[in-house]
Structure formats: C-alpha cells, structure tokens
Design a protein around this motif. Structure first.
Motif, PDB file in Angstrom:
ATOM      1  N   MET A 107     -16.172 -45.867  16.038  1.00  0.00           N
ATOM      2  CA  MET A 107     -14.683 -45.670  15.701  1.00  0.00           C
ATOM      3  C   MET A 107     -14.062 -44.922  16.782  1.00  0.00           C
ATOM      4  O   MET A 107     -12.867 -44.908  17.112  1.00  0.00           O
ATOM      5  CB  MET A 107     -14.800 -44.881  14.327  1.00  0.00           C
ATOM      6  N   ASP A 108     -14.880 -43.935  17.378  1.00  0.00           N
ATOM      7  CA  ASP A 108     -14.131 -43.078  18.590  1.00  0.00           C
ATOM      8  C   ASP A 108     -13.635 -43.865  19.582  1.00  0.00           C
ATOM      9  O   ASP A 108     -12.719 -43.604  20.360  1.00  0.00           O
ATOM     10  CB  ASP A 108     -15.050 -42.044  18.847  1.00  0.00           C
ATOM     11  N   ASP A 109     -14.642 -44.954  19.976  1.00  0.00           N
ATOM     12  CA  ASP A 109     -14.325 -45.744  21.100  1.00  0.00           C
ATOM     13  C   ASP A 109     -12.851 -46.465  20.951  1.00  0.00           C
ATOM     14  O   ASP A 109     -12.160 -46.465  21.724  1.00  0.00           O
ATOM     15  CB  ASP A 109     -15.488 -46.695  21.352  1.00  0.00           C
ATOM     16  N   LEU A 110     -12.898 -47.123  19.551  1.00  0.00           N
ATOM     17  CA  LEU A 110     -11.620 -47.651  19.161  1.00  0.00           C
ATOM     18  C   LEU A 110     -10.415 -47.068  19.151  1.00  0.00           C
ATOM     19  O   LEU A 110      -9.378 -47.212  19.711  1.00  0.00           O
ATOM     20  CB  LEU A 110     -11.923 -48.412  17.812  1.00  0.00           C
ATOM     21  N   THR A 111     -10.612 -45.577  18.639  1.00  0.00           N
ATOM     22  CA  THR A 111      -9.391 -44.769  18.659  1.00  0.00           C
ATOM     23  C   THR A 111      -9.146 -44.634  19.973  1.00  0.00           C
ATOM     24  O   THR A 111      -7.848 -44.368  20.347  1.00  0.00           O
ATOM     25  CB  THR A 111      -9.974 -43.499  17.923  1.00  0.00           C
ATOM     26  N   GLN A 112      -9.925 -44.285  20.888  1.00  0.00           N
ATOM     27  CA  GLN A 112      -9.754 -44.001  22.260  1.00  0.00           C
ATOM     28  C   GLN A 112      -8.690 -44.912  23.159  1.00  0.00           C
ATOM     29  O   GLN A 112      -8.011 -44.788  23.682  1.00  0.00           O
ATOM     30  CB  GLN A 112     -10.741 -43.415  23.111  1.00  0.00           C
ATOM     31  N   ARG A 113      -9.397 -46.322  22.981  1.00  0.00           N
ATOM     32  CA  ARG A 113      -8.812 -47.413  23.346  1.00  0.00           C
ATOM     33  C   ARG A 113      -7.363 -47.646  22.820  1.00  0.00           C
ATOM     34  O   ARG A 113      -6.459 -48.076  23.460  1.00  0.00           O
ATOM     35  CB  ARG A 113      -9.522 -48.660  23.346  1.00  0.00           C
ATOM     36  N   VAL A 114      -7.004 -47.702  21.563  1.00  0.00           N
ATOM     37  CA  VAL A 114      -5.879 -47.822  20.870  1.00  0.00           C
ATOM     38  C   VAL A 114      -4.982 -46.697  21.668  1.00  0.00           C
ATOM     39  O   VAL A 114      -3.631 -46.902  21.888  1.00  0.00           O
ATOM     40  CB  VAL A 114      -5.807 -47.715  19.232  1.00  0.00           C
ATOM     41  N   ARG A 115      -5.315 -45.502  21.529  1.00  0.00           N
ATOM     42  CA  ARG A 115      -4.630 -44.362  22.113  1.00  0.00           C
ATOM     43  C   ARG A 115      -4.045 -44.619  23.687  1.00  0.00           C
ATOM     44  O   ARG A 115      -2.858 -44.628  24.165  1.00  0.00           O
ATOM     45  CB  ARG A 115      -5.250 -43.047  22.250  1.00  0.00           C
ATOM     46  N   ALA A 116      -5.101 -45.078  24.383  1.00  0.00           N
ATOM     47  CA  ALA A 116      -4.772 -45.499  25.794  1.00  0.00           C
ATOM     48  C   ALA A 116      -3.850 -46.788  25.840  1.00  0.00           C
ATOM     49  O   ALA A 116      -2.716 -46.547  26.844  1.00  0.00           O
ATOM     50  CB  ALA A 116      -5.976 -45.672  26.492  1.00  0.00           C
ATOM     51  N   PHE A 117      -4.044 -47.439  25.044  1.00  0.00           N
ATOM     52  CA  PHE A 117      -3.147 -48.618  24.957  1.00  0.00           C
ATOM     53  C   PHE A 117      -1.690 -48.210  24.830  1.00  0.00           C
ATOM     54  O   PHE A 117      -0.726 -48.657  25.454  1.00  0.00           O
ATOM     55  CB  PHE A 117      -3.586 -49.736  23.854  1.00  0.00           C
ATOM     56  N   ALA A 118      -1.318 -47.240  23.858  1.00  0.00           N
ATOM     57  CA  ALA A 118      -0.143 -46.834  23.548  1.00  0.00           C
ATOM     58  C   ALA A 118       0.502 -45.939  24.629  1.00  0.00           C
ATOM     59  O   ALA A 118       1.727 -46.219  25.200  1.00  0.00           O
ATOM     60  CB  ALA A 118      -0.130 -46.145  22.059  1.00  0.00           C
ATOM     61  N   ARG A 119      -0.575 -45.118  25.057  1.00  0.00           N
ATOM     62  CA  ARG A 119      -0.212 -44.350  26.458  1.00  0.00           C
ATOM     63  C   ARG A 119       0.409 -45.030  27.622  1.00  0.00           C
ATOM     64  O   ARG A 119       1.347 -44.830  28.289  1.00  0.00           O
ATOM     65  CB  ARG A 119      -1.157 -43.302  26.740  1.00  0.00           C
ATOM     66  N   GLU A 120      -0.207 -46.120  27.895  1.00  0.00           N
ATOM     67  CA  GLU A 120      -0.013 -47.000  29.253  1.00  0.00           C
ATOM     68  C   GLU A 120       1.118 -47.592  29.242  1.00  0.00           C
ATOM     69  O   GLU A 120       1.745 -47.843  30.073  1.00  0.00           O
ATOM     70  CB  GLU A 120      -1.179 -47.872  29.407  1.00  0.00           C
ATOM     71  N   ARG A 121       1.904 -47.857  27.895  1.00  0.00           N
ATOM     72  CA  ARG A 121       3.015 -48.689  27.957  1.00  0.00           C
ATOM     73  C   ARG A 121       4.050 -47.553  27.435  1.00  0.00           C
ATOM     74  O   ARG A 121       5.251 -48.154  26.991  1.00  0.00           O
ATOM     75  CB  ARG A 121       2.660 -49.579  26.556  1.00  0.00           C
ATOM     76  N   ASP A 122       3.834 -46.312  27.244  1.00  0.00           N
ATOM     77  CA  ASP A 122       4.885 -45.161  26.824  1.00  0.00           C
ATOM     78  C   ASP A 122       5.511 -45.532  25.605  1.00  0.00           C
ATOM     79  O   ASP A 122       6.701 -45.270  25.275  1.00  0.00           O
ATOM     80  CB  ASP A 122       5.769 -45.170  28.025  1.00  0.00           C
ATOM     81  N   TRP A 123       4.486 -45.859  24.750  1.00  0.00           N
ATOM     82  CA  TRP A 123       4.891 -46.183  23.295  1.00  0.00           C
ATOM     83  C   TRP A 123       4.489 -44.934  22.185  1.00  0.00           C
ATOM     84  O   TRP A 123       5.041 -44.865  21.250  1.00  0.00           O
ATOM     85  CB  TRP A 123       3.835 -47.104  22.577  1.00  0.00           C
TER      86      TRP A 123
END
Length: 124
Positions: free
Chosen positions: A1-17
């Motif tokens: 779950m931690d890996d998924l959380t980090q990947r979703v967070r990075a996805f949003a951050r990379e797009r400035d969302w």
C-alpha cells in the motif's frame, strides 16, 4: 500500500495537481468513480454480477473502475494523513464488536433482526 501511495502522490506532484487535491475535491471525484463502477453493474442479475470478471467486455471495464476508485481513495487518505490500512483494520475490529458472529450470522448487514441500537434505518 505504501508503494501505491507514493506512486499516486508522485503522479499528482509531477503534474502539479496537488493544488487541486483537496479532501473535498478528492471525495467528490471518488464518489463520481464509485458511480461509474455502479453503472457497470446496475442492471446485472446477482448471478451476472458475480461472474462479471469472466465477461470479456464488462470485466475489463469493472477492473478499470475499481482501479480508479482505489487511486482516488488512496490519494484522499494520503492528503488527509490517514493510514488507509489502519483505518480499515480499525473499522473491521469495530464491526466485529458490534456484529458478533452469534448475533449476525446469516443476517444481512443492518438487518432489523439485529436491531439498530446506534444506526436506525433510513426512512424509505
């Protein structure tokens, strides 16, 4: 779950969302995705819904909607600083105390047979 959380967070951050990912917005988006999942299952019989993943057309659509629901739920929990697994385990433990095996066996959730001590039924 931690890996998924980090990947979703990075996805949003990379797009400035991150600026748009308020708890309200994420909860609304989550509700919308749950609605899309419901739409895929809405008119199926109980038997069809139980076998939906074997359907070559519907199965992938249900899988995609569950993926969307999961991503938004994970993101909402992250933004709120919640450990999603801990919250679910706490809720499961609470349900186990409220709905003992002896009292709840073979009765549907929120059944009038068990009573409504702390959650009365909604008016119909």
């Amino acid at each position: 779950m931690d890996d998924l959380t980090q990947r979703v967070r990075a996805f949003a951050r990379e797009r400035d969302w991150e600026q748009f990912h308020t708890p309200k917005n994420l909860a609304m988006a989550l509700a919308g995705e749950v609605g899309e999942l419901l739409a895929e299952l809405q008119w199926l019989t109980p038997e069809q819904s139980a076998a939906v993943m074997a359907d070559p057309e519907l199965g992938p659509r249900v899988r995609a909607e569950i993926g969307d629901v999961t991503v938004y739920l994970v993101r909402l929990a992250d933004v709120l600083g919640l450990d999603l697994v801990d919250a679910a385990l706490d809720k499961l433990a609470e349900a186990g105390r409220r709905y003992t095996v002896e009292a709840a066996r073979a009765t549907p959730p929120r059944s009038p047979i068990r009573g409504y001590a702390d959650h009365p039924p909604a008016a119909v």
